[in-house]
Design an enzyme around this catalytic site. Structure first.
Site, PDB file in Angstrom:
ATOM      1  CE1 TYR A   1      48.721 -22.864 -25.905  1.00 31.71           C
ATOM      2  CE2 TYR A   1      47.581 -21.557 -27.559  1.00 31.71           C
ATOM      3  CZ  TYR A   1      47.547 -22.392 -26.465  1.00 31.71           C
ATOM      4  OH  TYR A   1      46.342 -22.777 -25.928  1.00 31.71           O
TER       5      TYR A   1
ATOM      6  CB  SER B   1      44.092 -23.661 -28.904  1.00 30.12           C
ATOM      7  OG  SER B   1      44.032 -22.268 -29.125  1.00 30.12           O
TER       8      SER B   1
END
Length: 265
Positions: A158, A145
């Site tokens: 995250y 990501s």
């Protein structure tokens, strides 16, 4: 072309029941690849299996798997090897996130994100590496990501998991280079999938970024086009990756100016 490279290849995709995992599966099947689809939702996998076999005439195997369960990872991959033999490409797509400020993050959520996003990815990779090294052939694609490059407010956990994925992938790439094994990391910005049903409980983040959210079909096409090529990273959208480059060079300035913009979750 991807169609020529992938025809007859054996491709394993985790988190394949929806989102970019399912879209990658559709494109691979259209290129003539044989697929092994893994996810927790076996019903969705079976529906996708039927669709792809009927439409493209390829072999599709499905297995229920929670990648956080490392014992189950070993059992399922042992079955995969018995059924299809060697694995040519592994796409580590399974993952999830929860957006909370650090002091609000629950310990079960923290452990869960690391178990799925990091440990599960490593467990699946460790299962395919021995045969790929022996054959001197293979490709591991890790869906990371942009959060792994730029940590933003309310995504501390995250972001930490995706930083770990990038670090693991970068080290692994050097380890397996002389075995003709490719390692690609995919670093997308926000994608219009069910990911945000869990990650963004209040819906504020999606509302603020929906104007530039990526479509899963677009991301999947970029991933499939990279298969069995020497692609180090896929960064989407490109303008967002420019931000990560600026962040590396001028982190203090970036954080001072960007924190108001980034704090939109």
């Amino acid at each position: 072309m991807a169609r020529e490279r992938l025809k007859g290849k054996n491709i394993v995709i985790t988190g394949a029941s929806g989102g970019i995992g399912a879209e990658i599966a559709k494109l691979c099947a259209a290129s003539g690849a044989n697929l092994v689809l893994l996810a927790r939702s076996i019903d969705k996998l079976r529906q996708l299996e039927s669709e792809l076999e009927q439409k493209h005439g390829v072999n599709v195997e499905v297995f229920q798997l929670n990648v956080a369960n490392t014992d189950q990872v070993r059992e399922v991959f042992d079955q995969i090897f018995r059924v299809i033999g060697d694995i040519d490409i592994l796409v580590n797509n399974a993952g999830f996130g929860v957006f909370r400020e650090a002091h609000e993050a629950r310990m079960d959520e923290i452990k869960g994100m690391f178990e799925v996003n990091v440990v599960g990815l490593m467990a699946c990779t460790s299962m395919v590496l021995p045969q790929m090294r022996e054959r001197h052939f293979g490709h591991i694609i890790n869906i990371a990501s942009q959060a792994g490059k730029i940590a933003t407010p309310k995504s501390s956990v995250y972001s930490a998991t995706k930083h770990a994925v990038l670090g693991y992938s970068n080290a692994l790439r050097m380890e397996v280079d002389h075995f003709n094994i490719q390692v690609t990391t995919v670093n997308p910005g926000p994608i219009a999938t069910n990911f945000f049903n869990i990650a963004d409980e209040k819906g504020t983040y999606v509302k603020n970024v929906q104007g530039f959210m990526l479509q899963p079909e677009f991301v999947a096409r970029k991933v499939v086009d990279s298969m069995l090529t020497k692609t180090r990273e896929i960064n989407l959208p490109r303008w967002m990756n420019m931000g990560s480059a600026i962040y590396v060079l001028f982190p203090r300035l970036f954080e001072r100016i960007g924190k108001k913009v980034l704090n939109k979750k």
